[in-house]
Design an enzyme around this catalytic site. Structure first.
Site, short mmCIF file in Angstrom:
data_model
loop_
_atom_site.label_atom_id
_atom_site.label_comp_id
_atom_site.label_asym_id
_atom_site.label_seq_id
_atom_site.Cartn_x
_atom_site.Cartn_y
_atom_site.Cartn_z
CB SER A 37 -0.94 0.00 1.21
OG SER A 37 -0.24 -0.28 2.40
CE LYS A 88 -0.52 -8.13 3.87
NZ LYS A 88 -1.12 -8.13 2.49
CD GLU A 120 -2.88 -9.00 -2.58
OE1 GLU A 120 -2.78 -7.83 -2.16
OE2 GLU A 120 -3.33 -9.27 -3.72
CD GLU A 130 -8.15 -5.21 1.56
OE1 GLU A 130 -8.29 -4.04 1.12
OE2 GLU A 130 -7.07 -5.82 1.49
#
Length: 289
Positions: free
Chosen positions: A69, A137, A139, A206
């Site tokens: 991000s 991390k 996805e 999320e």
């Protein structure tokens, strides 16, 4: 050893809370697992530099995420997709240097793990060796299970990320809520169980319906971290610039702004500029003689 003395095992995982708990070492995956067993909720914030990471570390935030991000918040990209491994290594190393207690988790950016588990291992090793992070991390649920399994077998702690996966923004056609409807909900449950089975120590949920996030949390042994997942996940994460009111314009529905730092910084900059224009800064106390 008397009855009141802590055992070696007790020394490894603090019985205190994650917030304001053990301060003589980094928070570990065992601390997070123990918190789930106690029913203790914990907070995670993003961080991208040593200065703000240090502030959050001193505030007691137990886990800091060096998220891709940063692409949106700090690098001026419209999405997270352009963020590179070199950028993630640089940002992650800064956060590690700025902290003493928090577990630092770093995102594997788009294109750094999707090709193969071997690619994921190579880039995860970079983040651990060059930046010094405590975990990575990535996805994806079932589609990323093989990579998670390889990483965890090699000793790399992995936080999984399912539901809305921002690196897939172009395939998703934006940032829609995920897991609505029976089929989508069943797939999200399969994804959650797949990453747990593969060895992930926690999973981010999320932009999923609160009821579904609660169901996932109840069915998993590992901690769930919500962002737009309602109040029943084991932990919550926010992008720090959203949380602190630095983000301009509209913020996602799931964001609560705890300050208005954009206004504070703007006021400070205008006051500084006015002092310079008026000749009142620098004053005598700011000058060498």
């Amino acid at each position: 050893m008397n009855a009141s003395s802590p055992s070696p095992a007790q020394n490894q995982v603090s019985p205190a809370t994650l917030y304001g708990g053990v301060t003589n070492r980094r928070v570990t995956v065992r601390d997070l697992a123990a918190a789930k067993q106690r029913g203790e909720k914990w907070s995670m914030l993003t961080a991208y530099d040593a200065l703000t990471a240090g502030v959050f570390d001193e505030a007691g935030i137990p886990v800091l995420l060096v998220g891709d991000s940063a692409g949106n918040c700090h690098l001026g990209y419209e999405t997270t997709v352009p963020v590179t491994m070199d950028q993630m290594v640089m940002l992650s190393a800064a956060v590690v240097r700025g902290t003493k207690r928090a577990m630092v988790v770093a995102d594997l950016p788009f294109g750094s793990y999707q090709e193969s588990p071997a690619q994921a291992m190579h880039n995860a090793a970079r983040l651990m060796k060059e930046a010094g992070v405590g975990a990575v991390k990535l996805e994806g649920g079932e589609r990323s299970a093989r990579s998670i399994e390889l990483l965890t077998e090699a000793g790399v702690p992995v936080m999984a990320h399912i539901g809305l996966t921002p690196q897939s923004v172009h395939a998703l056609g934006g940032y829609p809520v995920q897991g609505r409807g029976d089929e989508a909900a069943h797939q999200l449950l399969r994804d959650a169980k797949a990453v747990q089975q593969a060895g992930a120590f926690s999973v981010v949920l999320e932009a999923v319906p609160a009821e579904l996030a609660k169901q996932v949390t109840e069915q998993l042994a590992i901690p769930t971290v919500g962002i737009g997942g309602g109040p029943d996940t084991d932990a919550q994460v926010l992008v720090w610039t959203d949380m602190a009111g630095m983000t301009a314009g509209r913020v996602p529905k799931f964001v609560k702004q705890y300050a208005n730092l954009r206004a504070v910084l703007g006021d400070a900059a205008r006051a500084y500029a006015e002092d310079v224009r008026a000749g009142t800064f620098p004053a005598a106390e700011h000058s060498f003689h």
